[in-house]
Enzyme design. Structure first.
Site, PDB file in Angstrom:
ATOM      1  N   PRO A  45       0.978  -1.279   0.191  1.00 54.45           N
ATOM      2  CA  PRO A  45       0.135  -0.015   0.096  1.00 54.45           C
ATOM      3  C   PRO A  45       0.915   1.059  -0.245  1.00 54.45           C
ATOM      4  O   PRO A  45       1.697   1.529   0.821  1.00 54.45           O
ATOM      5  CB  PRO A  45      -0.818  -0.089   1.207  1.00 54.45           C
ATOM      6  CG  PRO A  45      -0.782  -1.325   1.701  1.00 54.45           C
ATOM      7  CD  PRO A  45       0.647  -1.998   1.070  1.00 54.45           C
ATOM      8  N   GLU A  46       0.722   1.998  -1.173  1.00 59.89           N
ATOM      9  CA  GLU A  46       1.150   3.334  -1.211  1.00 59.89           C
ATOM     10  C   GLU A  46       0.160   4.308  -1.182  1.00 59.89           C
ATOM     11  O   GLU A  46      -1.157   4.119  -1.075  1.00 59.89           O
ATOM     12  CB  GLU A  46       2.333   3.251  -2.479  1.00 59.89           C
ATOM     13  CG  GLU A  46       3.229   2.103  -2.414  1.00 59.89           C
ATOM     14  CD  GLU A  46       4.165   2.354  -3.616  1.00 59.89           C
ATOM     15  OE1 GLU A  46       4.285   3.404  -4.206  1.00 59.89           O
ATOM     16  OE2 GLU A  46       4.682   1.319  -3.876  1.00 59.89           O
TER      17      GLU A  46
END
Length: 271
Positions: free
Chosen positions: A2-3
């Site tokens: 997750p960015e």
DNA sequence: AAAGCACCCTGTACGC
DNA sequence: TGCGTACAGGGTGCTT
């Protein structure tokens, strides 16, 4: 992993499904996941708190409560899922919150790097973060000024959350490819044109990835709060494509290690 | 200021 | 088939 685009997608989903809900309980199954307060105090502090909205700062999910804020960092493998309380509890659910409508907010995290924080103000956690790259008021001039004070390699800089908030390995590599800049380039070596290319590339790549609801690389990868995968993987140009042909020139994509992290780039397109 | 590295974790890929 | 081991990854903290 997750960015920014994945966290944004999760936060938007949670904003839809949690707004107005009140926490009625919490269960901590892996105490280290709760960074603060002490896990024993979390229950008394969060029961009765009502969700006003859910947003994002950098890679943190920020849940605004009627009193205080719940922040969650998903790190490598964290997932936030909202499900009916009666659903079987999956493995790797380290914390779950009961809601007043019979559902649960579950924090699922195979790697156990993710962390939950309950604080009075989000800045207690996010104060050190750099600017939001997609903010309307984050201009090319702002970006150029930030770069001017740096001398490290571009890849390390883009990964540095104190420089710019939200980029991780995938979008740093993709942004550098889109800007046609080599990841080992010194931040202080860019021409005005190259700075503009990098600024545009970061905003364009992140914007498209948000529109695609993030990147899901495999069936164990990222999903949003309703369990749905992203679609940006179809637009990935270099990340994880070592040895495969560059989509622009056909040269094999290279992988090197910078700062202990893998970096993927086209040795011909990126100078 | 920046680079390098150990650490936190576990699933997976790989070598034997 | 089954074991052990290396590795991946974001962020922090420590050392150089």
């Amino acid at each position: 992993m997750p960015e920014l685009p994945e966290v944004e997608t999760v936060a938007r989903g949670l904003d839809q499904s949690l707004e107005g809900r009140t926490f009625t309980g919490v269960t901590v199954r892996w105490p280290r996941t709760v960074a603060r307060p002490e896990p024993a105090q979390l229950e008394q502090q969060i029961i009765g708190r009502r969700v006003q909205s859910v947003g994002r700062r950098g890679k943190y999910v920020v849940v605004e409560l009627d009193q205080g804020y719940l922040l969650i960092h998903l790190k490598m493998s964290g997932r936030l899922l909202v499900v009916a309380a009666g659903e079987p509890l999956e493995g790797h659910v380290h914390v779950f919150f009961d809601l007043d409508d019979g559902r649960q907010l579950r924090f699922h995290d195979v790697r156990k790097f993710g962390r939950v924080y309950l604080v009075d103000e989000p800045e207690q956690i996010t104060a050190g973060l750099g600017p939001e790259p997609l903010d309307d008021d984050f201009t090319l001039d702002d970006f150029s000024r930030l770069l001017a004070r740096r001398s490290g390699r571009l890849k390390s800089l883009l990964m540095n959350q104190q420089f710019l908030a939200g980029l991780g390995n995938i979008y740093a590599d993709e942004s550098l490819f889109a800007a046609r800049l080599h990841p080992l380039r010194g931040a202080d070596s860019l021409t005005p044109d190259e700075k503009a290319r990098l600024y545009d590339a970061i905003r364009s790549v992140l914007g498209q990835a948000v529109d695609s609801r993030g990147t899901t690389l495999d069936d164990r990868g990222y999903v949003d709060a309703s369990g749905r995968a992203g679609a940006f993987q179809a637009q990935i140009a270099v990340y994880g494509r070592r040895g495969q042909a560059c989509l622009v020139c056909g040269t094999p994509v290279e992988r090197i290690v910078i700062g202990g992290r893998s970096s993927h780039f086209c040795p011909r397109c990126q100078t």
